[in-house]
Design a protein around this motif. Structure first.
Motif, mmCIF file in Angstrom:
data_model
loop_
_atom_site.group_PDB
_atom_site.id
_atom_site.type_symbol
_atom_site.label_atom_id
_atom_site.label_comp_id
_atom_site.label_asym_id
_atom_site.label_seq_id
_atom_site.Cartn_x
_atom_site.Cartn_y
_atom_site.Cartn_z
ATOM 1 N N PRO A 37 0.813 -1.226 0.000
ATOM 2 C CA PRO A 37 0.000 0.000 0.000
ATOM 3 C C PRO A 37 0.846 1.276 0.000
ATOM 4 N N ARG A 38 1.926 1.298 0.765
ATOM 5 C CA ARG A 38 2.793 2.481 0.794
ATOM 6 C C ARG A 38 3.534 2.658 -0.519
ATOM 7 N N LEU A 39 3.974 1.547 -1.114
ATOM 8 C CA LEU A 39 4.649 1.623 -2.408
ATOM 9 C C LEU A 39 3.681 2.099 -3.484
ATOM 10 N N MET A 40 2.454 1.587 -3.469
ATOM 11 C CA MET A 40 1.452 2.005 -4.457
ATOM 12 C C MET A 40 1.181 3.505 -4.367
ATOM 13 N N THR A 41 1.054 4.026 -3.164
ATOM 14 C CA THR A 41 0.814 5.454 -2.979
ATOM 15 C C THR A 41 1.925 6.268 -3.635
ATOM 16 N N GLN A 42 3.164 5.851 -3.444
ATOM 17 C CA GLN A 42 4.292 6.581 -4.013
ATOM 18 C C GLN A 42 4.377 6.427 -5.532
ATOM 19 N N LEU A 43 4.028 5.249 -6.039
ATOM 20 C CA LEU A 43 4.017 5.050 -7.492
ATOM 21 C C LEU A 43 2.951 5.930 -8.143
ATOM 22 N N ILE A 44 1.782 6.018 -7.535
ATOM 23 C CA ILE A 44 0.700 6.844 -8.076
ATOM 24 C C ILE A 44 1.105 8.319 -8.053
ATOM 25 N N GLU A 45 1.740 8.750 -6.961
ATOM 26 C CA GLU A 45 2.234 10.127 -6.900
ATOM 27 C C GLU A 45 3.272 10.380 -7.986
ATOM 28 N N ARG A 46 4.151 9.419 -8.213
ATOM 29 C CA ARG A 46 5.185 9.559 -9.243
ATOM 30 C C ARG A 46 4.560 9.675 -10.635
ATOM 31 N N ALA A 47 3.490 8.914 -10.877
ATOM 32 C CA ALA A 47 2.839 8.915 -12.189
ATOM 33 C C ALA A 47 2.090 10.209 -12.449
ATOM 34 N N GLY A 48 1.497 10.808 -11.406
ATOM 35 C CA GLY A 48 0.714 12.030 -11.591
ATOM 36 C C GLY A 48 -0.499 11.796 -12.473
ATOM 37 N N GLY A 49 -1.393 12.732 -12.531
ATOM 38 C CA GLY A 49 -2.573 12.636 -13.400
ATOM 39 C C GLY A 49 -3.458 11.455 -13.066
ATOM 40 N N GLY A 97 -4.923 9.765 -20.224
ATOM 41 C CA GLY A 97 -4.945 11.184 -20.546
ATOM 42 C C GLY A 97 -4.116 11.509 -21.768
ATOM 43 N N PRO A 98 -4.272 12.721 -22.283
ATOM 44 C CA PRO A 98 -3.557 13.103 -23.504
ATOM 45 C C PRO A 98 -2.050 13.167 -23.323
ATOM 46 N N ASP A 99 -1.578 13.341 -22.094
ATOM 47 C CA ASP A 99 -0.142 13.419 -21.835
ATOM 48 C C ASP A 99 0.421 12.111 -21.285
ATOM 49 N N ALA A 100 -0.296 11.010 -21.463
ATOM 50 C CA ALA A 100 0.090 9.723 -20.873
ATOM 51 C C ALA A 100 1.469 9.257 -21.347
ATOM 52 N N ALA A 101 1.786 9.432 -22.614
ATOM 53 C CA ALA A 101 3.085 8.973 -23.126
ATOM 54 C C ALA A 101 4.232 9.728 -22.459
ATOM 55 N N GLU A 102 4.090 11.039 -22.302
ATOM 56 C CA GLU A 102 5.131 11.836 -21.654
ATOM 57 C C GLU A 102 5.243 11.471 -20.172
ATOM 58 N N ARG A 103 4.116 11.297 -19.498
ATOM 59 C CA ARG A 103 4.133 10.922 -18.081
ATOM 60 C C ARG A 103 4.739 9.546 -17.886
ATOM 61 N N PRO A 146 -5.397 1.778 -25.553
ATOM 62 C CA PRO A 146 -6.431 2.667 -26.093
ATOM 63 C C PRO A 146 -6.724 3.887 -25.209
ATOM 64 N N ASP A 147 -6.560 3.718 -23.891
ATOM 65 C CA ASP A 147 -6.881 4.816 -22.982
ATOM 66 C C ASP A 147 -5.645 5.493 -22.399
ATOM 67 N N GLY A 148 -4.442 5.192 -22.916
ATOM 68 C CA GLY A 148 -3.225 5.822 -22.409
ATOM 69 C C GLY A 148 -2.003 4.954 -22.612
ATOM 70 N N GLU A 149 -1.199 4.830 -21.587
ATOM 71 C CA GLU A 149 0.009 4.008 -21.602
ATOM 72 C C GLU A 149 -0.104 2.966 -20.507
ATOM 73 N N ARG A 150 0.085 1.703 -20.861
ATOM 74 C CA ARG A 150 0.006 0.612 -19.881
ATOM 75 C C ARG A 150 1.413 0.148 -19.548
ATOM 76 N N MET A 151 1.637 -0.134 -18.266
ATOM 77 C CA MET A 151 2.933 -0.660 -17.856
ATOM 78 C C MET A 151 2.770 -1.691 -16.761
ATOM 79 N N GLU A 152 3.681 -2.638 -16.760
ATOM 80 C CA GLU A 152 3.734 -3.636 -15.708
ATOM 81 C C GLU A 152 5.081 -3.507 -15.021
ATOM 82 N N LEU A 153 5.044 -3.513 -13.686
ATOM 83 C CA LEU A 153 6.240 -3.373 -12.875
ATOM 84 C C LEU A 153 6.378 -4.567 -11.962
ATOM 85 N N SER A 154 7.602 -4.828 -11.555
ATOM 86 C CA SER A 154 7.840 -5.804 -10.498
ATOM 87 C C SER A 154 8.809 -5.168 -9.508
ATOM 88 N N ALA A 155 8.632 -5.516 -8.248
ATOM 89 C CA ALA A 155 9.495 -4.964 -7.199
ATOM 90 C C ALA A 155 9.737 -6.032 -6.146
#
Length: 120
Positions: free
Chosen positions: A25-37, A67-73, A105-114
């Protein structure tokens, strides 16, 4: 689950049912903050991990940045993620990587492992 940067608290509240020993949960919060939007959390799971000397958890996370800026984010999110500092009291991130990243179709998809290790 549709997550906006302003709704990070709801993610944290929704994930508190998980074990206190799980730093996801703490890692997810930080990943979401890092992604923005706007961020869609497609999947977030963790399981115990151990070696002869350490114990921790292995995490798999699938996100869609919308969002429209998904590739840059997405590019900014990925840049330097392996060296990023993560604030996880009682744990540290031993390894984090982006396993795949591609347009969706709705932005940029990514898969992470940690891999997080208990910090004694």
């Amino acid at each position: 689950m549709d997550i906006r940067k302003s709704a990070i608290g709801r993610v944290r509240d929704g994930m508190q049912a998980m074990s206190a020993r799980d730093p996801l949960p703490r890692l997810m919060t930080q990943l979401i903050e890092r992604a923005g939007g706007t961020v869609l959390v497609e999947r977030a799971a963790s399981r115990p991990w151990a070696s002869a000397l350490f114990q921790g958890r292995r995490h798999i996370i699938a996100l869609t940045l919308a969002g429209p800026d998904a590739a840059e984010r997405s590019a900014a999110f990925a840049e330097g993620i392996e060296e990023a500092e993560w604030m996880l009291s009682g744990h540290f991130v031993a390894d984090i990587r982006i396993d795949s990243r591609h347009p969706a179709p709705d932005g940029e998809r990514m898969e992470l492992s940690a891999l997080t290790i208990e910090d004694w």
